[in-house]
Design a protein around this motif. Structure first.
Motif, PDB file in Angstrom:
ATOM      1  N   GLN A   1       0.998  -1.312   0.038  1.00 46.26           N
ATOM      2  CA  GLN A   1      -0.128   0.063  -0.106  1.00 46.26           C
ATOM      3  C   GLN A   1       0.878   1.261  -0.028  1.00 46.26           C
ATOM      4  OE1 GLN A   1      -2.291  -1.245   3.587  1.00 46.26           O
ATOM      5  NE2 GLN A   1      -4.017  -1.798   2.255  1.00 46.26           N
ATOM      6  N   THR A   2       0.283   2.383  -0.751  1.00 50.36           N
ATOM      7  CA  THR A   2       1.304   3.374  -0.973  1.00 50.36           C
ATOM      8  C   THR A   2       1.570   4.363   0.314  1.00 50.36           C
ATOM      9  OG1 THR A   2      -0.580   4.729  -1.534  1.00 50.36           O
ATOM     10  CG2 THR A   2       0.671   3.840  -3.321  1.00 50.36           C
ATOM     11  N   ASP A   3       0.857   4.033   1.376  1.00 46.92           N
ATOM     12  CA  ASP A   3       0.933   4.751   2.715  1.00 46.92           C
ATOM     13  C   ASP A   3       1.697   3.935   3.784  1.00 46.92           C
ATOM     14  OD1 ASP A   3      -1.169   3.057   3.250  1.00 46.92           O
ATOM     15  OD2 ASP A   3      -2.571   4.526   3.914  1.00 46.92           O
ATOM     16  N   SER A   4       2.014   2.805   3.381  1.00 43.14           N
ATOM     17  CA  SER A   4       2.708   1.836   4.437  1.00 43.14           C
ATOM     18  C   SER A   4       4.031   2.408   4.928  1.00 43.14           C
ATOM     19  CB  SER A   4       2.950   0.545   3.739  1.00 43.14           C
ATOM     20  OG  SER A   4       3.574   0.253   2.635  1.00 43.14           O
ATOM     21  N   VAL A   5       4.872   2.781   4.408  1.00 45.16           N
ATOM     22  CA  VAL A   5       6.271   3.527   4.632  1.00 45.16           C
ATOM     23  C   VAL A   5       6.357   4.782   3.866  1.00 45.16           C
ATOM     24  CG1 VAL A   5       7.137   1.241   5.246  1.00 45.16           C
ATOM     25  CG2 VAL A   5       7.641   2.128   2.981  1.00 45.16           C
ATOM     26  N   GLY A   6       7.367   5.352   4.257  1.00 47.84           N
ATOM     27  CA  GLY A   6       7.540   6.778   3.697  1.00 47.84           C
ATOM     28  C   GLY A   6       8.903   7.354   4.006  1.00 47.84           C
ATOM     29  N   GLN A   7       9.141   8.701   3.406  1.00 49.44           N
ATOM     30  CA  GLN A   7      10.539   9.287   3.686  1.00 49.44           C
ATOM     31  C   GLN A   7      11.031   9.107   5.254  1.00 49.44           C
ATOM     32  OE1 GLN A   7      11.447  10.456   0.823  1.00 49.44           O
ATOM     33  NE2 GLN A   7      13.503  10.855   1.806  1.00 49.44           N
ATOM     34  N   GLY A   8      12.170   8.727   5.509  1.00 52.09           N
ATOM     35  CA  GLY A   8      12.636   8.800   6.791  1.00 52.09           C
ATOM     36  C   GLY A   8      12.271   7.473   7.649  1.00 52.09           C
ATOM     37  N   ASP A   9      11.672   6.610   6.912  1.00 51.66           N
ATOM     38  CA  ASP A   9      11.480   5.371   7.637  1.00 51.66           C
ATOM     39  C   ASP A   9      12.582   4.349   7.554  1.00 51.66           C
ATOM     40  OD1 ASP A   9       8.879   6.120   8.706  1.00 51.66           O
ATOM     41  OD2 ASP A   9       7.790   5.298   6.800  1.00 51.66           O
ATOM     42  N   LYS A  10      12.921   3.586   8.415  1.00 48.88           N
ATOM     43  CA  LYS A  10      14.070   2.510   8.305  1.00 48.88           C
ATOM     44  C   LYS A  10      13.321   1.059   8.488  1.00 48.88           C
ATOM     45  CE  LYS A  10      17.247   6.033  10.125  1.00 48.88           C
ATOM     46  NZ  LYS A  10      17.687   6.296   9.055  1.00 48.88           N
ATOM     47  N   VAL A  11      13.493   0.399   7.580  1.00 47.69           N
ATOM     48  CA  VAL A  11      12.504  -0.887   7.528  1.00 47.69           C
ATOM     49  C   VAL A  11      13.444  -2.019   7.515  1.00 47.69           C
ATOM     50  CG1 VAL A  11      10.938  -1.975   5.950  1.00 47.69           C
ATOM     51  CG2 VAL A  11      10.872   0.499   5.720  1.00 47.69           C
ATOM     52  N   LEU A  12      12.961  -3.195   8.175  1.00 41.31           N
ATOM     53  CA  LEU A  12      13.509  -4.447   8.448  1.00 41.31           C
ATOM     54  C   LEU A  12      12.419  -5.283   7.538  1.00 41.31           C
ATOM     55  CD1 LEU A  12      15.186  -6.934   9.442  1.00 41.31           C
ATOM     56  CD2 LEU A  12      13.359  -7.113  11.241  1.00 41.31           C
ATOM     57  N   ILE A  13      13.167  -5.914   6.522  1.00 39.04           N
ATOM     58  CA  ILE A  13      12.149  -6.795   5.600  1.00 39.04           C
ATOM     59  C   ILE A  13      12.371  -8.290   6.227  1.00 39.04           C
ATOM     60  CG2 ILE A  13      11.862  -7.876   3.489  1.00 39.04           C
ATOM     61  CD1 ILE A  13      12.965  -5.360   2.106  1.00 39.04           C
ATOM     62  N   PHE A  14      11.248  -8.998   6.566  1.00 37.05           N
ATOM     63  CA  PHE A  14      11.249 -10.226   7.164  1.00 37.05           C
ATOM     64  C   PHE A  14      10.412 -11.342   6.384  1.00 37.05           C
ATOM     65  CE2 PHE A  14      10.338 -13.629   9.686  1.00 37.05           C
ATOM     66  CZ  PHE A  14      11.579 -13.627  10.670  1.00 37.05           C
ATOM     67  N   ASP A  15      11.111 -12.228   6.183  1.00 33.72           N
ATOM     68  CA  ASP A  15      10.428 -13.393   5.202  1.00 33.72           C
ATOM     69  C   ASP A  15      11.034 -14.715   6.103  1.00 33.72           C
ATOM     70  OD1 ASP A  15       8.986 -14.694   3.550  1.00 33.72           O
ATOM     71  OD2 ASP A  15      10.053 -14.286   1.740  1.00 33.72           O
ATOM     72  N   ASP A  16      10.179 -15.799   5.829  1.00 34.74           N
ATOM     73  CA  ASP A  16      10.592 -17.135   6.254  1.00 34.74           C
ATOM     74  C   ASP A  16      12.029 -17.673   5.928  1.00 34.74           C
ATOM     75  OD1 ASP A  16       9.187 -17.870   3.785  1.00 34.74           O
ATOM     76  OD2 ASP A  16       8.861 -19.774   4.429  1.00 34.74           O
ATOM     77  N   LEU A  17      12.109 -17.412   4.410  1.00 28.95           N
ATOM     78  CA  LEU A  17      13.156 -17.997   3.747  1.00 28.95           C
ATOM     79  C   LEU A  17      13.849 -17.268   2.603  1.00 28.95           C
ATOM     80  CD1 LEU A  17      13.115 -21.845   3.065  1.00 28.95           C
ATOM     81  CD2 LEU A  17      13.354 -20.354   1.006  1.00 28.95           C
ATOM     82  N   ILE A  18      15.201 -17.474   2.385  1.00 29.10           N
ATOM     83  CA  ILE A  18      15.820 -16.598   1.340  1.00 29.10           C
ATOM     84  C   ILE A  18      16.178 -17.692   0.546  1.00 29.10           C
ATOM     85  CG2 ILE A  18      17.552 -15.065   0.312  1.00 29.10           C
ATOM     86  CD1 ILE A  18      17.447 -13.791   3.200  1.00 29.10           C
ATOM     87  N   ALA A  19      15.483 -17.688  -0.561  1.00 31.64           N
ATOM     88  CA  ALA A  19      16.085 -19.008  -2.037  1.00 31.64           C
ATOM     89  C   ALA A  19      16.923 -17.975  -2.886  1.00 31.64           C
ATOM     90  CB  ALA A  19      14.815 -19.436  -2.588  1.00 31.64           C
ATOM     91  N   THR A  20      16.262 -17.614  -4.008  1.00 27.67           N
ATOM     92  CA  THR A  20      16.765 -16.837  -5.253  1.00 27.67           C
ATOM     93  C   THR A  20      16.916 -15.357  -4.823  1.00 27.67           C
ATOM     94  OG1 THR A  20      14.822 -16.403  -6.421  1.00 27.67           O
ATOM     95  CG2 THR A  20      16.252 -18.495  -6.706  1.00 27.67           C
ATOM     96  N   GLY A  21      16.114 -14.999  -3.748  1.00 29.98           N
ATOM     97  CA  GLY A  21      16.179 -13.586  -3.235  1.00 29.98           C
ATOM     98  C   GLY A  21      15.210 -12.546  -4.158  1.00 29.98           C
ATOM     99  N   GLY A  22      14.557 -13.170  -4.942  1.00 28.15           N
ATOM    100  CA  GLY A  22      13.778 -12.327  -6.028  1.00 28.15           C
ATOM    101  C   GLY A  22      12.746 -11.494  -5.183  1.00 28.15           C
ATOM    102  N   THR A  23      11.806 -12.146  -4.367  1.00 27.47           N
ATOM    103  CA  THR A  23      10.816 -11.412  -3.513  1.00 27.47           C
ATOM    104  C   THR A  23      11.315 -10.411  -2.526  1.00 27.47           C
ATOM    105  OG1 THR A  23       9.842 -13.720  -3.568  1.00 27.47           O
ATOM    106  CG2 THR A  23       8.751 -11.990  -1.918  1.00 27.47           C
TER     107      THR A  23
END
Length: 180
Positions: free
Chosen positions: A109-131
């Protein structure tokens, strides 16, 4: 209770030849039937990020939602969703990426994060990294910064972690499985 990689690995189910021949699927869902393993994994990530500069946790559809929501709750941080295209209401942006067997797209969603936000991306598994790389692109398009990509499992032979790191995003995982 401290993190015990061997115990958690013993709980993860390995399913040969799923979803196609030659693939060993690493199923994390049994962790959620084992409160001890769930607590170990959650605590390991909470300890890593409790004093970090992250302001948001972006979790990836669908198994990333499970631990992502625990982390967001325990760290008192906003949780934002990275979902398959067409699953989020309201204004969204999407990013396509390549899979081993085709292409897919994720959106936020376009309002989920914005300027100045510092984001951790979390997933269960890293395979090829595409997602995760597609999620990084979306987060950056929205003006935020990706601090790190985290996952329970890394499959280093598929080079996903290396691709993410080459894109300038640090990677942290608890468990690695050599071979696919």
């Amino acid at each position: 209770m401290s993190y015990d990689e061997f115990y958690v690995k013993s709980v993860i189910r390995s399913l040969p030849d799923w979803p196609e021949p030659g693939v060993i699927f690493r199923d994390v869902t049994p962790i959620f039937k084992d409160p001890r393993a769930t607590r170990m994994v959650a605590d390991a990530f909470i300890q890593r990020y409790i004093n970090s500069e992250i302001s948001h946790i972006a979790c990836i559809d669908a198994r990333g939602f499970l631990f992502g929501s625990i982390l967001a709750h325990q760290l008192n941080l906003p949780l934002v969703l990275v979902r398959k295209k067409g699953k989020l209401p309201g204004d969204t942006i999407h990013q396509e990426y390549q899979l081993e067997y085709g292409s897919a797209a994720v959106e936020m969603q376009t309002d989920s994060v914005g300027q100045g936000d510092k984001v951790l991306i979390f997933d269960d598994l890293i395979a090829t990294g595409g997602t995760i790389l597609a999620a990084c692109t979306l987060i950056k398009k929205l003006g935020a910064e990706v601090i790190e990509a985290a996952a329970l499992i890394d499959l280093p032979d598929l080079q996903g972690s290396a691709r993410i790191q080459e894109a300038g995003v640090p990677v942290y995982t608890l468990i690695a499985y050599e071979g696919v």
